[in-house]
Design an enzyme around this catalytic site. Structure first.
Site, short mmCIF file in Angstrom:
data_model
loop_
_atom_site.label_atom_id
_atom_site.label_comp_id
_atom_site.label_asym_id
_atom_site.label_seq_id
_atom_site.Cartn_x
_atom_site.Cartn_y
_atom_site.Cartn_z
N ASP A 1 41.90 -6.66 -34.78
CA ASP A 1 42.55 -5.35 -34.71
C ASP A 1 42.74 -4.65 -36.05
O ASP A 1 43.17 -3.48 -36.10
CB ASP A 1 43.92 -5.48 -34.00
CG ASP A 1 44.82 -6.56 -34.63
OD1 ASP A 1 44.77 -6.75 -35.85
OD2 ASP A 1 45.57 -7.21 -33.86
N ASN B 1 42.30 -12.31 -35.26
CA ASN B 1 42.44 -11.02 -34.59
C ASN B 1 41.37 -10.04 -35.06
O ASN B 1 40.90 -10.11 -36.19
CB ASN B 1 43.84 -10.44 -34.85
CG ASN B 1 44.93 -11.36 -34.35
OD1 ASN B 1 44.65 -12.24 -33.54
ND2 ASN B 1 46.15 -11.18 -34.81
N GLY C 1 51.44 -17.39 -34.56
CA GLY C 1 51.03 -16.71 -33.33
C GLY C 1 49.65 -17.08 -32.81
O GLY C 1 48.95 -16.23 -32.27
N HIS D 1 36.92 -13.93 -36.53
CA HIS D 1 36.19 -13.55 -35.31
C HIS D 1 35.65 -12.12 -35.40
O HIS D 1 35.42 -11.48 -34.38
CB HIS D 1 37.09 -13.71 -34.07
CG HIS D 1 37.37 -15.15 -33.74
ND1 HIS D 1 38.47 -15.57 -33.04
CD2 HIS D 1 36.66 -16.28 -34.02
CE1 HIS D 1 38.44 -16.89 -32.91
NE2 HIS D 1 37.36 -17.34 -33.51
N CYS E 1 24.62 -2.14 -34.59
CA CYS E 1 23.45 -1.88 -33.75
C CYS E 1 22.70 -3.19 -33.50
O CYS E 1 22.42 -3.95 -34.44
CB CYS E 1 22.53 -0.87 -34.43
SG CYS E 1 21.01 -0.60 -33.49
P1 OAD Z 1 46.25 -16.84 -27.65
O1 OAD Z 1 46.43 -15.72 -26.68
O2 OAD Z 1 45.48 -18.03 -27.23
O3 OAD Z 1 47.69 -17.37 -28.14
C1 OAD Z 1 48.73 -16.51 -28.53
C2 OAD Z 1 49.84 -17.33 -29.15
O4 OAD Z 1 50.85 -16.44 -29.58
C3 OAD Z 1 50.51 -18.34 -28.20
O5 OAD Z 1 50.61 -19.60 -28.83
C4 OAD Z 1 51.90 -17.73 -27.96
O6 OAD Z 1 52.90 -18.73 -27.76
C5 OAD Z 1 52.12 -17.00 -29.27
N1 OAD Z 1 53.09 -15.87 -29.23
C6 OAD Z 1 53.48 -15.12 -28.17
N2 OAD Z 1 54.35 -14.16 -28.56
C7 OAD Z 1 54.51 -14.30 -29.89
C8 OAD Z 1 55.28 -13.61 -30.88
N3 OAD Z 1 56.04 -12.56 -30.59
N4 OAD Z 1 55.19 -14.05 -32.17
C9 OAD Z 1 54.40 -15.12 -32.49
N5 OAD Z 1 53.67 -15.79 -31.60
C10 OAD Z 1 53.72 -15.39 -30.32
O7 OAD Z 1 45.66 -16.18 -28.98
P2 OAD Z 1 44.80 -16.85 -30.16
O8 OAD Z 1 45.32 -18.19 -30.51
O9 OAD Z 1 44.72 -15.83 -31.23
O10 OAD Z 1 38.57 -15.47 -29.58
O11 OAD Z 1 43.39 -16.98 -29.47
C11 OAD Z 1 42.33 -17.50 -30.23
C12 OAD Z 1 41.03 -16.89 -29.80
O12 OAD Z 1 40.87 -17.03 -28.39
C13 OAD Z 1 40.94 -15.40 -30.02
O13 OAD Z 1 40.60 -15.02 -31.32
C14 OAD Z 1 39.83 -15.01 -29.06
C15 OAD Z 1 40.27 -15.82 -27.86
O14 OAD Z 1 39.28 -16.18 -26.95
C16 OAD Z 1 37.46 -14.73 -29.43
O15 OAD Z 1 37.48 -13.69 -28.84
C17 OAD Z 1 36.24 -15.32 -30.04
#
Ligand code: OAD
Length: 248
Positions: free
Chosen positions: A105, A103, A188, A120, A128
């Site tokens: 954030d 994340n 998550g 990331h 810049c």
């Molecule tokens: P995703 O959006 O791919 O996945 C989110 C995950 O959170 C899923 O497996 C959901 O089932 C789970 N989820 C949903 N609600 C939840 C809750 N309340 N508690 C826990 N889990 C929950 O997000 P990431 O795996 O973080 O990269 O995505 C990986 C990367 O893909 C990001 O860092 C970003 C994106 O493209 C870049 O920007 C380089």
């Protein structure tokens, strides 16, 4: 107590070197949308058009208008939730050592975790493209897009865009943390974006227990992770912390 939560509590009680790998799911309860699935960012935008380095270089103003400003507004308002706070508590208890987060954030640091690897990068800072100077995102005047540095160069998020490499130090440290931890909590994340998704594999191959916390199974479930605690990050992590705080 759910039997898998009790199992995690027992395992966490006996170890001191725990790592967490987190993804967008842990910040959903703070109002930040995930990338994939219902309501996800990539349902509304094509990441190749809006989050790829080539898209930024071709039209930085558009990437700023569509992606950076929207994310900046959401992230500026977001506060750590029970999931982030629970991980900070696990660190204070001497159990959790490092959070590897995908994340951007900054909520883990805001909650109080002191060793956070931003795999990331971060949206809290801009960099810049000309002189490499970093500027805090909240201090950037976004009334004219794309915003520029005092040297005249265009500012870009200090985050990893598609088509870019993971910052080498973040990658190297994460691999080291994964190889040395006793338990890795995978929270998550859809676990499909590489190389972040390899960290639990490194942990497992190095002898760690891998525990997933996610409402949905992932490609790691039943293959790499020892078990999945199916549920929302905030509730599950708080239940684990409460279990650990109770006297045996
Ligand atoms: P995703 O959006 O791919 O996945 C989110 C995950 O959170 C899923 O497996 C959901 O089932 C789970 N989820 C949903 N609600 C939840 C809750 N309340 N508690 C826990 N889990 C929950 O997000 P990431 O795996 O973080 O990269 O995505 C990986 C990367 O893909 C990001 O860092 C970003 C994106 O493209 C870049 O920007 C380089």
């Amino acid at each position: 107590m759910n039997s898998l939560i009790a199992r995690a509590v027992n395992q966490l009680r006996s170890v001191r070197n725990v790592a967490a790998l987190t993804g967008a799911g842990i910040s959903i309860e703070s109002g930040i949308p995930p990338f994939r699935g219902k309501g996800g960012l990539w349902e509304r935008f094509d990441p190749m058009e809006i989050a790829h380095i080539d898209a930024f270089l071709a039209d930085p103003a558009r990437v700023w208008r569509v992606l950076v400003k929207e994310l900046k507004d959401i992230i500026d308002r977001a506060e750590p939730n029970d999931g982030h706070k629970g991980l900070a508590r696990l660190e204070a208890m001497g159990i959790l050592k490092t959070v590897i987060t995908q994340n951007v954030d900054g909520l883990h640091q805001m909650a109080g975790n002191t060793d956070v690897i931003e795999f990331h990068g971060t949206f809290a800072w801009q960099r810049c493209t000309q002189c490499d100077k970093r500027v805090e995102t909240r201090a950037v005047d976004a009334s004219v897009l794309p915003p520029r540095c005092s040297c005249g160069g265009i500012l870009r998020p200090d985050a990893v865009l598609f088509g870019e490499m993971i910052p080498p130090v973040a990658l190297w440290r994460s691999q080291d943390v994964a190889a040395r931890c006793d338990v890795m909590l995978v929270i998550g994340t859809s676990a499909i974006v590489q190389p972040a998704a390899s960290m639990p594999i490194i942990a497992k191959q190095s002898g760690a227990i891998v525990i997933e916390i996610n409402p949905e199974p992932t490609p790691l479930t039943g293959v790499i992770s020892n078990y999945l605690i199916q549920g929302r990050a905030g509730e599950v992590i708080q239940a684990i912390v409460s279990g650990l705080e109770k006297k045996r």
